[in-house]
Design a protein around this motif. Sequence first.
Motif, PDB file in Angstrom:
ATOM      1  N   ILE A  14       0.802  -1.229   0.000  1.00 36.43           N
ATOM      2  CA  ILE A  14       0.000   0.000   0.000  1.00 36.43           C
ATOM      3  C   ILE A  14       0.836   1.280   0.000  1.00 36.43           C
ATOM      4  CG2 ILE A  14      -1.992  -1.089   1.068  1.00 36.43           C
ATOM      5  CD1 ILE A  14      -1.061   0.004   3.759  1.00 36.43           C
ATOM      6  N   HIS A  15       2.162   1.162  -0.119  1.00 44.95           N
ATOM      7  CA  HIS A  15       3.020   2.355  -0.144  1.00 44.95           C
ATOM      8  C   HIS A  15       2.842   3.221   1.103  1.00 44.95           C
ATOM      9  CE1 HIS A  15       4.254   1.933  -4.406  1.00 44.95           C
ATOM     10  NE2 HIS A  15       3.017   1.515  -4.613  1.00 44.95           N
ATOM     11  N   ALA A  16       2.567   2.610   2.241  1.00 42.07           N
ATOM     12  CA  ALA A  16       2.298   3.394   3.450  1.00 42.07           C
ATOM     13  C   ALA A  16       2.644   2.554   4.677  1.00 42.07           C
ATOM     14  CB  ALA A  16       0.845   3.844   3.490  1.00 42.07           C
ATOM     15  N   ARG A  17       3.912   2.548   5.030  1.00 47.21           N
ATOM     16  CA  ARG A  17       4.391   1.658   6.085  1.00 47.21           C
ATOM     17  C   ARG A  17       3.773   1.988   7.442  1.00 47.21           C
ATOM     18  NH1 ARG A  17       5.084  -1.524   9.115  1.00 47.21           N
ATOM     19  NH2 ARG A  17       6.886  -2.761   9.702  1.00 47.21           N
ATOM     20  N   GLY A  18       3.640   3.272   7.750  1.00 47.68           N
ATOM     21  CA  GLY A  18       3.067   3.644   9.033  1.00 47.68           C
ATOM     22  C   GLY A  18       1.616   3.230   9.141  1.00 47.68           C
ATOM     23  N   TYR A  19       0.853   3.453   8.071  1.00 45.70           N
ATOM     24  CA  TYR A  19      -0.555   3.056   8.049  1.00 45.70           C
ATOM     25  C   TYR A  19      -0.676   1.548   8.193  1.00 45.70           C
ATOM     26  CZ  TYR A  19      -5.289   2.368   6.214  1.00 45.70           C
ATOM     27  OH  TYR A  19      -6.598   1.992   6.048  1.00 45.70           O
ATOM     28  N   HIS A  20       0.238   0.813   7.580  1.00 46.69           N
ATOM     29  CA  HIS A  20       0.197  -0.654   7.654  1.00 46.69           C
ATOM     30  C   HIS A  20       0.237  -1.112   9.104  1.00 46.69           C
ATOM     31  CE1 HIS A  20       2.096  -4.726   7.588  1.00 46.69           C
ATOM     32  NE2 HIS A  20       1.216  -4.910   6.628  1.00 46.69           N
ATOM     33  N   ASP A  21       1.120  -0.533   9.902  1.00 49.48           N
ATOM     34  CA  ASP A  21       1.169  -0.875  11.324  1.00 49.48           C
ATOM     35  C   ASP A  21      -0.021  -0.286  12.078  1.00 49.48           C
ATOM     36  OD1 ASP A  21       3.326  -2.504  11.316  1.00 49.48           O
ATOM     37  OD2 ASP A  21       4.633  -1.214  12.505  1.00 49.48           O
ATOM     38  N   GLY A  22      -0.506   0.860  11.599  1.00 52.19           N
ATOM     39  CA  GLY A  22      -1.665   1.465  12.238  1.00 52.19           C
ATOM     40  C   GLY A  22      -2.913   0.610  12.116  1.00 52.19           C
ATOM     41  N   GLY A  23      -2.944  -0.254  11.092  1.00 51.91           N
ATOM     42  CA  GLY A  23      -4.081  -1.140  10.906  1.00 51.91           C
ATOM     43  C   GLY A  23      -4.049  -2.315  11.856  1.00 51.91           C
ATOM     44  N   ALA A  24      -3.997  -2.023  13.146  1.00 51.15           N
ATOM     45  CA  ALA A  24      -4.015  -3.047  14.205  1.00 51.15           C
ATOM     46  C   ALA A  24      -2.755  -3.891  14.221  1.00 51.15           C
ATOM     47  CB  ALA A  24      -5.259  -3.922  14.082  1.00 51.15           C
ATOM     48  N   GLY A  25      -1.601  -3.264  13.910  1.00 51.05           N
ATOM     49  CA  GLY A  25      -0.335  -3.968  14.063  1.00 51.05           C
ATOM     50  C   GLY A  25      -0.088  -4.355  15.509  1.00 51.05           C
ATOM     51  N   GLY A  26      -0.614  -3.547  16.426  1.00 50.56           N
ATOM     52  CA  GLY A  26      -0.472  -3.866  17.845  1.00 50.56           C
ATOM     53  C   GLY A  26      -1.212  -5.137  18.219  1.00 50.56           C
ATOM     54  N   THR A  27      -2.323  -5.397  17.520  1.00 47.69           N
ATOM     55  CA  THR A  27      -3.079  -6.623  17.772  1.00 47.69           C
ATOM     56  C   THR A  27      -2.249  -7.849  17.424  1.00 47.69           C
ATOM     57  OG1 THR A  27      -5.191  -5.530  17.377  1.00 47.69           O
ATOM     58  CG2 THR A  27      -5.144  -7.917  17.127  1.00 47.69           C
ATOM     59  N   SER A  58       9.884   7.808  11.549  1.00 42.96           N
ATOM     60  CA  SER A  58      10.326   8.040  10.176  1.00 42.96           C
ATOM     61  C   SER A  58       9.430   7.362   9.157  1.00 42.96           C
ATOM     62  CB  SER A  58      11.768   7.545  10.006  1.00 42.96           C
ATOM     63  OG  SER A  58      11.871   6.160  10.295  1.00 42.96           O
ATOM     64  N   TYR A  59       8.698   6.322   9.566  1.00 46.26           N
ATOM     65  CA  TYR A  59       7.853   5.626   8.593  1.00 46.26           C
ATOM     66  C   TYR A  59       6.414   6.137   8.595  1.00 46.26           C
ATOM     67  CZ  TYR A  59       5.936   2.251  12.101  1.00 46.26           C
ATOM     68  OH  TYR A  59       5.296   1.644  13.147  1.00 46.26           O
ATOM     69  N   GLY A  60       6.133   7.199   9.317  1.00 49.94           N
ATOM     70  CA  GLY A  60       4.819   7.816   9.235  1.00 49.94           C
ATOM     71  C   GLY A  60       4.066   7.806  10.547  1.00 49.94           C
ATOM     72  N   PRO A  61       3.273   8.836  10.806  1.00 50.82           N
ATOM     73  CA  PRO A  61       2.572   8.977  12.084  1.00 50.82           C
ATOM     74  C   PRO A  61       1.334   8.100  12.236  1.00 50.82           C
ATOM     75  CG  PRO A  61       2.037  10.809  10.654  1.00 50.82           C
ATOM     76  CD  PRO A  61       3.086  10.019   9.935  1.00 50.82           C
ATOM     77  N   ALA A  62       0.853   7.488  11.140  1.00 45.12           N
ATOM     78  CA  ALA A  62      -0.408   6.746  11.210  1.00 45.12           C
ATOM     79  C   ALA A  62      -0.307   5.454  12.012  1.00 45.12           C
ATOM     80  CB  ALA A  62      -0.905   6.424   9.796  1.00 45.12           C
ATOM     81  N   SER A  63       0.898   5.063  12.401  1.00 45.91           N
ATOM     82  CA  SER A  63       1.054   3.840  13.205  1.00 45.91           C
ATOM     83  C   SER A  63       0.589   4.040  14.644  1.00 45.91           C
ATOM     84  CB  SER A  63       2.521   3.394  13.212  1.00 45.91           C
ATOM     85  OG  SER A  63       3.334   4.395  13.796  1.00 45.91           O
ATOM     86  N   GLY A  64       0.413   5.298  15.052  1.00 40.92           N
ATOM     87  CA  GLY A  64      -0.019   5.565  16.422  1.00 40.92           C
ATOM     88  C   GLY A  64       1.030   5.191  17.453  1.00 40.92           C
TER      89      GLY A  64
END
Length: 444
Positions: free
Chosen positions: A203-216, A325-331
């Motif tokens: 998806i060209h968005a590493r931070g968002y990828h983790d933001g999609g419940a990477g913590g889960t 560095s990979y984006g703020p969307a990871s929370g």
Amino acid sequence: MALKEFTKHEVAEHAKAGDLWIIVDSKVYDLSKFASMHPGGLSVLLESDVAGQDATETFFSLHRYEVLQRPQYARLQIGTMLGETQTIFPRAPGALSKVPYAEPTWLTDGYHSPYYKDHHRAFQKTLRTFVDETIFPDAQALQENGKMPSKKVLEAFATLNIHAMRLGPGEHLTGRKLMNGTVTPGEFDFFHELIMSQEMSRIHARGYHDGGAGGTLIGLPAIKNFARPALREKLLSEVLDGKKLVCLAISEAFAGSDVAGIRTFAKKSADGTYYSVTGTKEPKKWITNGHFADYFVTGCRTEKGMVVLLIERGEGVETKHINTSYGPASGTAFVTFDQVKVPVENTIGPDNGGGLVVILSNFNHERWAMCCSSLGAQRLIVEECLKWTAQRKVFGKPLNSQAVIRSKLASMIGRVESAQAWLESVTYQMCQMNYKQQSALLAG
């Protein structure tokens, strides 16, 4: 409404500042108002082979096709060229790429694999369509603004049981409909999870990828495997159904891979009914999804050793966003605990100092999943490089006509292909082994 058709003569009449049209792949764009905002400056657009002309070759020597798909640029199209048709098309949603090495060999025409069955292929196709149509646009919109994935996407995750599948095969999948029935819980194996990790990294968005419940992915397994039955059933239901988010709160300034260095302290009350958790001087740090999680699977030091507690967001829990560095969307966040009372029923695993086993128990699966995602992203990079070096011209020739560039590409491809082969071999062993065998033979 059908767009107007123009002749080359009509377009050529608009070739000056304030009245500027260009042609790109049979489409006519009015850049009159946009020209002054062009990142490359106005002068580039006023060149004799651009202003009022067919600028297809010039455009694609400087830009990716995806630029034309962005809403702010797509709206500049005012018509098409009379008698001409579009020749350059983006990959259709759900389709495989035709770029060499853009897909693993099992998805490449003419190649065979002993690992993948028809339900793996159906799963991949369904998942890629979902990624292209639902996740990708959401990721591009939210990657840079620090917001978590939209409610629509998270609800889709729950409906398709993506949260559940990211935990791997197991009893937690029983009774769940996976990817609209593309695969059954009994069929689902680690190769499906590998496919999911690699497809969702496109998806060209590493931070968002983790933001999609990477913590889960890294926090829920401890609950699934070690929590008391009542707590386990409650949390699995809430998280897998998309009602709550959980994260793993282990890392501190002095305790990353060195888990034993944790300084957050949990003191049991005199009556033994709760722990008081304090981590103010040494807060948890780099906690993925910590900024918007509802629950924190938290490693703490006690007088007896280490314990893992499930802490619910509430009084005494404070989170502060960390820009990465990979984006703020990871929370990603600092997490501070100030005299937080945690019922002993929220203890995950043993409370006699054996918490380290709980923390380490998912590391093998977690690292394997990271390898899957990382390799998926690396393959995407190979695809992007192959496309750009064929498209970009230097010294009058495509960039890939340079031997040094071809050598770099070959090296990249070799590393990706060898890593994919090894990863699939390890994944096959995971499918044949139980947890203890994986830990003993695959962990290294």
